[in-house]
Design an enzyme around this catalytic site. Structure first.
Site, PDB file in Angstrom:
ATOM      1  CG  ASP A 287       4.275  -9.489  -5.779  1.00  0.00           C
ATOM      2  OD1 ASP A 287       3.746 -10.466  -5.292  1.00  0.00           O
ATOM      3  OD2 ASP A 287       4.475  -8.416  -5.190  1.00  0.00           O
ATOM      4  CG  HIS A 288      -0.022  -9.844  -5.618  1.00  0.00           C
ATOM      5  ND1 HIS A 288      -1.201 -10.298  -4.942  1.00  0.00           N
ATOM      6  CD2 HIS A 288       0.929  -9.395  -4.834  1.00  0.00           C
ATOM      7  CE1 HIS A 288      -0.839 -10.354  -3.796  1.00  0.00           C
ATOM      8  NE2 HIS A 288       0.374  -9.923  -3.670  1.00  0.00           N
TER       9      HIS A 288
ATOM     10  CG  HIS B 130       0.023  -6.144  -0.146  1.00  0.00           C
ATOM     11  ND1 HIS B 130      -1.077  -6.779  -0.475  1.00  0.00           N
ATOM     12  CD2 HIS B 130       0.782  -7.129  -0.065  1.00  0.00           C
ATOM     13  CE1 HIS B 130      -0.843  -8.004  -0.924  1.00  0.00           C
ATOM     14  NE2 HIS B 130       0.596  -8.223  -0.711  1.00  0.00           N
ATOM     15  N   GLY B 131       1.920  -2.901   2.132  1.00  0.00           N
ATOM     16  CA  GLY B 131       1.841  -1.337   2.477  1.00  0.00           C
ATOM     17  C   GLY B 131       2.628  -1.176   3.834  1.00  0.00           C
TER      18      GLY B 131
ATOM     19  CG  HIS C 227       2.176 -12.130  -0.175  1.00  0.00           C
ATOM     20  ND1 HIS C 227       1.833 -11.516  -1.501  1.00  0.00           N
ATOM     21  CD2 HIS C 227       2.029 -13.404  -0.636  1.00  0.00           C
ATOM     22  CE1 HIS C 227       2.215 -12.136  -2.491  1.00  0.00           C
ATOM     23  NE2 HIS C 227       2.436 -13.309  -2.018  1.00  0.00           N
ATOM     24  N   GLY C 228       3.030  -9.331   2.567  1.00  0.00           N
ATOM     25  CA  GLY C 228       3.016  -8.183   3.383  1.00  0.00           C
ATOM     26  C   GLY C 228       3.841  -8.484   4.736  1.00  0.00           C
TER      27      GLY C 228
ATOM     28  CG  ASP D 151       7.822  -3.372  -2.180  1.00  0.00           C
ATOM     29  OD1 ASP D 151       9.008  -2.794  -2.403  1.00  0.00           O
ATOM     30  OD2 ASP D 151       6.853  -2.842  -2.863  1.00  0.00           O
ATOM     31  CB  THR D 152       6.848  -1.763   3.348  1.00  0.00           C
ATOM     32  OG1 THR D 152       5.704  -2.123   2.369  1.00  0.00           O
ATOM     33  CG2 THR D 152       6.671  -0.390   4.181  1.00  0.00           C
TER      34      THR D 152
HETATM   35 ZN   LIG Z   1       1.661  -9.610  -1.930  1.00  0.00          ZN
END
Ligand SMILES: [Zn+2]
Length: 349
Positions: A83-84, A189-190, A223-224, A268-269
């Site tokens: 990732d990234h 993100h986050g 993403h995000g 992810d979060t």
């Molecule tokens: Zn990302």
């Protein structure tokens, strides 16, 4: 089943008209949670590790955990994705380690913070594509810049500052030959993505649809895209946490994306929240406990539940048995002889 390329997973997802969740991992319990959810829902899956995860866990641990997953769940197609990646060197090291897919995020400089110029992004991404495709490994690129910061990666700020320009997306896909393209449509993100339930003024689904119409054969990536459900925030706060009120990307918007060419969705979060809430609950209710298994087990179960739910919502559930693995070596031949197209079919403006 051996680890498969992400390209194969996404090509199959395009045929079937569904999306595939890409879930981030840093340790054994997260990999176990994803694999149990994949088995439960019969889903193909992308497991991804950021640079931060590779540092945290030591990437050889992660790689061997992933091989254990492939051995224990032979019926599940698994792609292992960087990732990234922030540079050619990061992507090269992931490929040498055995990752079957890499993201070259050339939208930011190698510091992972400063936005690049278009030409710089094309150049570094093209270089990674050449190296990766010779080895049958998939490449995801990014055009436009996401908001927020996660794992020290990101330009910060709102997701609307550098949304993807459709003309640039087309030129980028043509000149780099990426297999998948991450676009910026207002997401961040986050945990703190939106300060209210997002509408069209902050989450640009119309832009995504326009890019898909211009690049109908390119696998798009969101993403995000955690949904940051209120019930997960509430559990964290109920047991002593202090999360500010926040909104993620509603699942129905992701499903609209999937109808319009989105094949990979990064989450992810939501899993971080599920894990933290479960651990907080045990420690809050039973302060006498000190065996890590007492809280790691419910944490793993909470993450499994979130992942399984997303797998059903993204449509990948039930598709694990649709195909058998194509080796990375076979994929490399496909790129070399042109049967695996990398020049996207571009539709007229
Ligand atoms: Zn990302």
């Amino acid at each position: 089943m051996p680890l498969v390329s992400m390209r194969q997973l996404l090509d199959e997802a395009a045929k079937g008209g569904y999306g595939v969740g890409a879930f981030n991992v840093n340790n054994m319990e997260q990999i176990q949670a994803i694999m149990e959810a994949a088995q439960q829902t019969k889903s193909p899956v992308i497991i991804q590790a950021s640079r931060g995860a590779r540092q945290y866990a030591q990437d050889r641990y992660l790689y061997h955990l992933m091989l254990a997953a492939a051995e224990l769940y032979p019926e599940i197609p698994i792609a292992m994705h960087q990732d990234h990646g922030n540079s050619f060197e990061t992507c090269k090291s992931a490929i040498e380690l055995g990752f079957t897919s890499v993201m070259m995020d050339g939208s930011l400089k190698a510091d992972g913070k400063t936005p690049t110029e278009f030409e710089e992004n094309v150049e570094v991404t093209r270089r990674v594509v050449e190296y990766a495709h010779e080895r049958g490994v998939t490449v995801e690129g990014e055009i436009g810049v996401l908001g927020g910061i996660e794992d020290g990666h990101g330009a910060g700020g709102s997701g609307l500052e550098h949304v993807t320009d459709p003309d640039q997306a087309v030129e980028f896909a043509e000149r780099t030959g990426v297999d998948a393209l991450a676009i910026a449509i207002g997401t961040s993100h986050g945990a703190y993505k939106f300060s209210k339930k997002p509408d069209g003024s902050v989450l640009k689904m119309d832009l995504l649809i326009e890019i898909h119409n211009r690049l109908p054969k390119t696998h798009l990536v969101m993403h995000g895209s955690s949904s940051v459900p209120k019930e997960l925030q509430d559990i964290v706060n109920q047991y002593g946490g202090h999360l500010k009120e926040t909104w993620g990307v509603p699942v129905e918007e992701i499903q609209l994306g999937i109808k319009n060419g989105v094949r990979k969705i990064n989450v992810d979060t939501d899993n971080r929240l599920a894990i933290t809430g479960a651990i907080r609950k045990v420690l809050w209710e039973s302060p006498e406990k000190f065996d890590p298994r007492d809280y790691n087990k419910p944490a793993r179960e909470a993450m499994q539940k979130v992942v399984a739910t997303r797998m059903v919502q993204f449509g990948q559930a039930g598709h694990a048995g649709d195909y058998s693995a194509v080796s990375i070596a076979e994929q490399a031949k496909g790129y070399a002889n042109g049967t695996l197209s990398t020049a996207p079919l571009v539709s007229a403006k």
